[in-house]
Design a protein around this motif. Structure first.
Motif, PDB file in Angstrom:
ATOM      1  N   LEU A   1      14.243   7.779  -6.674  1.00  0.00           N
ATOM      2  CA  LEU A   1      14.020   9.155  -7.098  1.00  0.00           C
ATOM      3  C   LEU A   1      12.647   9.568  -6.594  1.00  0.00           C
ATOM      4  O   LEU A   1      11.808   8.700  -6.300  1.00  0.00           O
ATOM      5  N   PRO A   2      12.358  10.868  -6.494  1.00  0.00           N
ATOM      6  CA  PRO A   2      11.003  11.267  -6.146  1.00  0.00           C
ATOM      7  C   PRO A   2       9.997  10.601  -7.079  1.00  0.00           C
ATOM      8  O   PRO A   2      10.020  10.805  -8.291  1.00  0.00           O
ATOM      9  N   GLY A  39       0.595   6.041   2.612  1.00  0.00           N
ATOM     10  CA  GLY A  39      -0.153   5.360   1.574  1.00  0.00           C
ATOM     11  C   GLY A  39      -1.647   5.583   1.590  1.00  0.00           C
ATOM     12  O   GLY A  39      -2.358   5.017   0.752  1.00  0.00           O
ATOM     13  N   ARG A  40      -2.155   6.409   2.500  1.00  0.00           N
ATOM     14  CA  ARG A  40      -3.589   6.695   2.481  1.00  0.00           C
ATOM     15  C   ARG A  40      -3.964   7.572   1.293  1.00  0.00           C
ATOM     16  O   ARG A  40      -5.091   7.517   0.802  1.00  0.00           O
ATOM     17  N   SER A  41      -3.018   8.373   0.832  1.00  0.00           N
ATOM     18  CA  SER A  41      -3.249   9.188  -0.363  1.00  0.00           C
ATOM     19  C   SER A  41      -1.929   9.374  -1.091  1.00  0.00           C
ATOM     20  O   SER A  41      -0.847   9.259  -0.486  1.00  0.00           O
ATOM     21  N   PHE A  42      -2.011   9.643  -2.391  1.00  0.00           N
ATOM     22  CA  PHE A  42      -0.821   9.830  -3.217  1.00  0.00           C
ATOM     23  C   PHE A  42      -0.982  11.085  -4.049  1.00  0.00           C
ATOM     24  O   PHE A  42      -2.089  11.427  -4.479  1.00  0.00           O
ATOM     25  N   GLN A  43       0.118  11.759  -4.288  1.00  0.00           N
ATOM     26  CA  GLN A  43       0.113  12.870  -5.229  1.00  0.00           C
ATOM     27  C   GLN A  43       1.111  12.580  -6.338  1.00  0.00           C
ATOM     28  O   GLN A  43       2.191  12.026  -6.101  1.00  0.00           O
ATOM     29  N   GLU A  44       0.730  12.926  -7.556  1.00  0.00           N
ATOM     30  CA  GLU A  44       1.601  12.629  -8.687  1.00  0.00           C
ATOM     31  C   GLU A  44       2.867  13.472  -8.618  1.00  0.00           C
ATOM     32  O   GLU A  44       2.843  14.649  -8.257  1.00  0.00           O
ATOM     33  N   GLU A  45       3.983  12.845  -8.944  1.00  0.00           N
ATOM     34  CA  GLU A  45       5.294  13.491  -8.937  1.00  0.00           C
ATOM     35  C   GLU A  45       5.806  13.537 -10.375  1.00  0.00           C
ATOM     36  O   GLU A  45       6.055  12.488 -10.980  1.00  0.00           O
ATOM     37  N   PRO A  46       5.977  14.714 -10.957  1.00  0.00           N
ATOM     38  CA  PRO A  46       6.483  14.783 -12.341  1.00  0.00           C
ATOM     39  C   PRO A  46       7.860  14.133 -12.461  1.00  0.00           C
ATOM     40  O   PRO A  46       8.640  14.115 -11.507  1.00  0.00           O
ATOM     41  N   TYR A  47       8.151  13.608 -13.648  1.00  0.00           N
ATOM     42  CA  TYR A  47       9.475  13.036 -13.874  1.00  0.00           C
ATOM     43  C   TYR A  47      10.547  14.094 -13.641  1.00  0.00           C
ATOM     44  O   TYR A  47      10.455  15.219 -14.148  1.00  0.00           O
ATOM     45  N   GLY A 101       0.787  -1.215   0.000  1.00  0.00           N
ATOM     46  CA  GLY A 101       0.000   0.000   0.000  1.00  0.00           C
ATOM     47  C   GLY A 101       0.819   1.266   0.000  1.00  0.00           C
ATOM     48  O   GLY A 101       0.259   2.374  -0.098  1.00  0.00           O
ATOM     49  N   LEU A 102       2.159   1.133   0.083  1.00  0.00           N
ATOM     50  CA  LEU A 102       3.019   2.308   0.088  1.00  0.00           C
ATOM     51  C   LEU A 102       3.368   2.789  -1.312  1.00  0.00           C
ATOM     52  O   LEU A 102       4.136   3.740  -1.464  1.00  0.00           O
ATOM     53  N   ALA A 103       2.816   2.144  -2.332  1.00  0.00           N
ATOM     54  CA  ALA A 103       3.002   2.601  -3.719  1.00  0.00           C
ATOM     55  C   ALA A 103       1.751   2.242  -4.513  1.00  0.00           C
ATOM     56  O   ALA A 103       1.126   1.209  -4.251  1.00  0.00           O
ATOM     57  N   PRO A 104       1.378   3.039  -5.488  1.00  0.00           N
ATOM     58  CA  PRO A 104       0.216   2.690  -6.317  1.00  0.00           C
ATOM     59  C   PRO A 104       0.415   1.400  -7.106  1.00  0.00           C
ATOM     60  O   PRO A 104      -0.558   0.706  -7.408  1.00  0.00           O
ATOM     61  N   ALA A 105       1.668   1.080  -7.463  1.00  0.00           N
ATOM     62  CA  ALA A 105       1.903  -0.127  -8.267  1.00  0.00           C
ATOM     63  C   ALA A 105       3.293  -0.671  -7.987  1.00  0.00           C
ATOM     64  O   ALA A 105       4.220   0.077  -7.635  1.00  0.00           O
ATOM     65  N   THR A 154       3.750   9.798  -1.235  1.00  0.00           N
ATOM     66  CA  THR A 154       2.766   9.771  -0.159  1.00  0.00           C
ATOM     67  C   THR A 154       3.372  10.379   1.097  1.00  0.00           C
ATOM     68  O   THR A 154       4.553  10.136   1.398  1.00  0.00           O
ATOM     69  N   PHE A 155       2.583  11.154   1.794  1.00  0.00           N
ATOM     70  CA  PHE A 155       3.022  11.759   3.047  1.00  0.00           C
ATOM     71  C   PHE A 155       2.160  11.298   4.217  1.00  0.00           C
ATOM     72  O   PHE A 155       2.253  11.828   5.327  1.00  0.00           O
TER      73      PHE A 155
END
Length: 481
Positions: free
Chosen positions: A317-318, A216-224, A22-26, A212-213
């Protein structure tokens, strides 16, 4: 399905169940051998709710990219184009490296083995992949501070590795990315491994990065993170199949028939996979029992008490984390990708590989040891199985063996061991199937099956013209193997 494939699939399933996915979307993980991926497992949505992770999903592999940089630099060294022991400014002028205000001589070798004296810079470097070559050159001209004498201690320096990239460009007249592609990616057929996301084209299965901060309850997209002067140390994107092919190619440097020797010499691949700069094991490292660890050339090398040498490298990486690792003796390995750095790819990969190796009893091929080592082990093994005293094989023992531990003492200790394990079983697999590990050609560890457990046997030979056993030990196998 082979027995090994089934065991690998079970190990992947168990590892995924035990790990906090749950600490990553995939996440995607695979087990591989010399021929490529033998089993894989994926979970989650890599690029939004409508997506599904699979073995073809492309992830950013971050610092695993340094193994490609190192291999490219070594290939140039082998051709006489790049001098590893010349000072950096011989091909990259203008970089001032300072200790206590005084300039120091730093070599390409020290940069590649992370003992240049440049301090660890992951937090800073992770965000600077897109910096221009001119900007990084300006930092070098202004002067970069060292925290130790060159060659003295391990510190992972992305900035230092990037100067290796500049050296590669100086001696070839090409970008380092072009050199890596020309010398490694294309010859090995790694056509899903690239430095720039846009090169994959529309519709490609690229994982997006997330952070995630809140565990893993929520995620925000991180640009490459961008592509620039530091991309050579962390910019690559890849798939588990391509990384498995790359790792198998490197690992085969230790085999009797190394893969694609025209791409990179087997001896050079072995050079990458031995410790050049040791560092502390530090806190407990899950799913392994280490007696030593250090940095090779673009790779990290572990000496595991049970399995022998394991070669690995992580990437972070972020938005991404990754890890590849393989067992030197068998070439069996694991690779894990995830699209959030909090998942802990290294821990998951270490769990997978240790379970696969424990179940597979991955043995070092006996052709990796001296013929005399294998022959001595066969003599010791036969004597144990027949209940013969050690004096009966004195012709393969150096004089010190029975002086250091007299025959009567050895008989007593073996008897105490057999009281715990029960008698040696009559039926045994061939020694080649019971070999456990071999750190070098002069030594071998193997197991002997007993009624209630196993004995672990070790021989170490002395390198005379006619080698003899200088150390012989027989002990009850402990829970670590």
């Amino acid at each position: 399905m082979t027995a090994f494939t089934g065991a690998a699939e079970r190990s992947l399933e168990a590892a995924f169940e035990a790990h906090d996915l749950g600490l990553a979307p995939a996440a995607v993980a695979a087990v591989f051998d010399r021929d490529g991926v033998v089993a894989w497992k994926a979970a989650g949505a890599p690029s939004g709710p409508a997506s599904t992770a699979d073995r073809g999903t492309v992830f950013r592999v971050a610092s695993m990219s340094t193994s490609f940089l190192a291999a490219a630099a070594l290939s140039l060294r082998d051709e006489g184009l790049l001098d590893f022991d010349a000072p950096l400014d011989a091909c990259v002028p203008g970089v001032r490296l300072l200790l206590d205000g005084e300039e120091r001589r730093v070599t390409i070798r020290q940069l590649l083995t992370n003992c240049s004296g440049l301090p660890e810079d992951n937090a800073w470097g992770d965000r600077r992949l897109g910096d221009s070559r001119q900007a990084i050159a300006g930092l070098g001209r202004a002067g970069l501070r060292l925290t130790a004498e060159p060659g003295e201690t391990y510190q992972y320096s992305n900035l230092g590795m990037s100067f290796v990239g500049r050296a590669v460009e100086a001696v070839t007249g090409e970008t380092v990315e072009a050199v890596v592609a020309e010398r490694l990616l294309r010859p090995l057929g790694l056509d899903r491994t690239r430095y720039v996301a846009q090169e994959y084209g529309a519709g490609s299965a690229l994982a997006l990065g997330y952070r995630t901060f809140d565990d893993g309850r929520s995620f925000q997209e991180e640009p490459y993170v961008g592509h620039g002067a530091l991309a050579c140390i962390g910019g690559l994107f890849s798939t588990v199949d391509d990384i498995a092919t790359w790792a198998a190619f490197l690992a085969s440097g230790f085999s009797a028939e190394p893969l694609r020797p025209e791409v990179l010499a087997a001896a050079t691949r072995r050079e990458m996979q031995r410790i050049h700069t040791p560092f502390g094991i530090g806190e407990a490292r899950p799913h392994r029992d280490l007696e030593a660890i250090g940095y090779g050339v673009g790779l990290t090398v572990e000496h595991d008490r049970r399995f022998g040498r394991v070669v690995q490298h992580s990437g972070s990486l972020p938005g991404f984390c990754s890890h590849m690792r393989w067992h030197r003796a068998s070439g069996i390995g694991a690779v894990v990708f995830a699209n959030s750095e909090g998942l802990g790819a290294e821990s998951l990969a270490a769990r997978v590989l240790s379970e696969v190796l424990a179940g597979h009893e991955a043995s070092p091929p006996l052709e990796t040891v001296w013929p005399e080592t294998a022959a001595a082990a066969e003599r010791v093994d036969a004597a144990l199985r027949a209940g013969l005293p050690v004096e009966r094989i004195a012709d393969v023992l150096a004089e010190n063996v029975l002086q250091d531990e007299p025959a009567a003492v050895r008989r007593r200790r073996l008897g105490e061991a057999l009281e715990r394990t029960g008698p040696v079983r009559v039926e045994q697999a061939p020694l080649s199937g019971r070999a456990v590990s071999s750190a070098d050609p002069a030594e071998l560890r193997w197991a002997v099956e007993c009624e209630r457990g196993r004995l672990v046997c070790d021989v170490r030979l002395i390198g005379l013209h006619e080698p003899l056993v200088q150390q012989l030990a027989v002990a009850v196998e402990d829970p670590r193997g």
